[in-house]
Design an enzyme around this catalytic site. Structure first.
Site, short mmCIF file in Angstrom:
data_model
loop_
_atom_site.label_atom_id
_atom_site.label_comp_id
_atom_site.label_asym_id
_atom_site.label_seq_id
_atom_site.Cartn_x
_atom_site.Cartn_y
_atom_site.Cartn_z
N PRO A 297 -31.74 26.56 20.60
CA PRO A 297 -30.97 26.14 19.41
C PRO A 297 -29.58 26.75 19.37
O PRO A 297 -28.60 26.08 19.01
CB PRO A 297 -31.83 26.62 18.24
N TYR A 298 -29.48 28.01 19.76
CA TYR A 298 -28.18 28.69 19.79
C TYR A 298 -27.26 28.04 20.80
O TYR A 298 -26.08 27.76 20.51
CB TYR A 298 -28.41 30.17 20.14
#
Length: 270
Positions: free
Chosen positions: A159-160
């Site tokens: 996600p990052y």
């Protein structure tokens, strides 16, 4: 004597995440170069401490409590800038939380949170700053990225990495849209830089430091104050013909092939 191209006297800079780490150091660097500073952070007490440091340098500082993932709070931040200064010349979009999780297990809602923090909220800041800078005919926006948005870190960073990749492309898009009207948009991509959170991670998993060092040819992690040079350069007239740049601050990490080593590397072998 400093070169006048790096002088930020008479300019107003907003830095999010100004209470600690690289946000704090970026804000102090801008103040040392002559700018007045707006410090946006969830940690208002910490932002107030940084504001005191800015004021000790002879510059004006305005701390503002702001959750950069909340669109209305970001808009209110720029209304405060209008009321306090009536202009904005430099923006450093540093703050924004990311979550980690294995992609096969991570709730989609967590991905939405990360994108809200690091993409939607940051775009809102760029949009609000850009509108004002376009009216002025000049301005510099610096988006804070990560090497994890350039290539994959693995270890649950999906996600990052997705959000940081979006931030890189946002920087390119905005730089293209606004360059002919005087507004420059660039990004800085740090590798691992020491802060309180990273020290806790390394203390809990000591071998993690060697993992990081294996990819950094300078054979050390970064220090927060090292953000000052790239930030002042991109904020100032020293970079007047620089826009859309994606500047690694990574000790050589991106240049190193994933299968490569450097002299003294912890993963080197004879």
């Amino acid at each position: 004597m400093s070169h006048p191209l790096f002088d930020l006297s008479g300019r107003v800079a907003m830095v999010s995440g100004g209470a600690s780490g690289m946000g704090r150091q970026m804000a102090l660097g801008f103040a040392e170069a002559g700018a007045d500073i707006v410090l946006a952070d969830l940690n208002l007490a910490g932002a107030e401490v940084t504001a005191g440091e800015v004021e000790s340098l002879g510059r004006r500082a305005v701390p503002v409590e702001c959750n950069v993932s909340d669109i209305e709070q970001v808009r209110a931040l720029y209304s405060t800038i209008d009321a306090e200064f009536g202009r904005i010349d430099v923006v450093g979009n540093v703050a924004g939380e990311g979550h980690m999780g294995r992609p096969e297990e991570m709730p989609v809602e967590k991905l939405q949170e990360v994108l809200q923090n690091l993409v939607v909220g940051r775009f809102t800041s760029c949009q609000e700053a850009g509108r004002r800078m376009l009216k002025q005919g000049r301005g510099s926006i610096i988006n804070f990225g990560s090497i994890g948005g350039w290539n994959s870190l693995g270890r649950g960073h999906t996600p990052y990495g997705m959000a940081m990749g979006a931030g890189i492309q946002m920087t390119r898009e905005l730089s293209t849209e606004w360059a002919s009207r005087g507004v420059r948009v660039n990004a800085i991509l740090p590798a691992q830089v020491w802060n309180e959170g990273l020290r806790k991670r390394v203390a809990a998993t000591p071998e993690l430091e060697d993992t990081f060092l294996g990819g950094i040819p300078m054979a050390r992690l970064g220090n927060p104050e090292e953000i000052k040079g790239p930030a002042i350069f991109l904020a100032s007239d020293a970079s007047s013909f620089v826009t859309g740049a994606i500047l690694p601050m990574d000790g050589g990490n991106i240049a190193l092939n994933a299968g490569g080593t450097y002299p003294g590397s912890p993963r080197a072998y004879a």
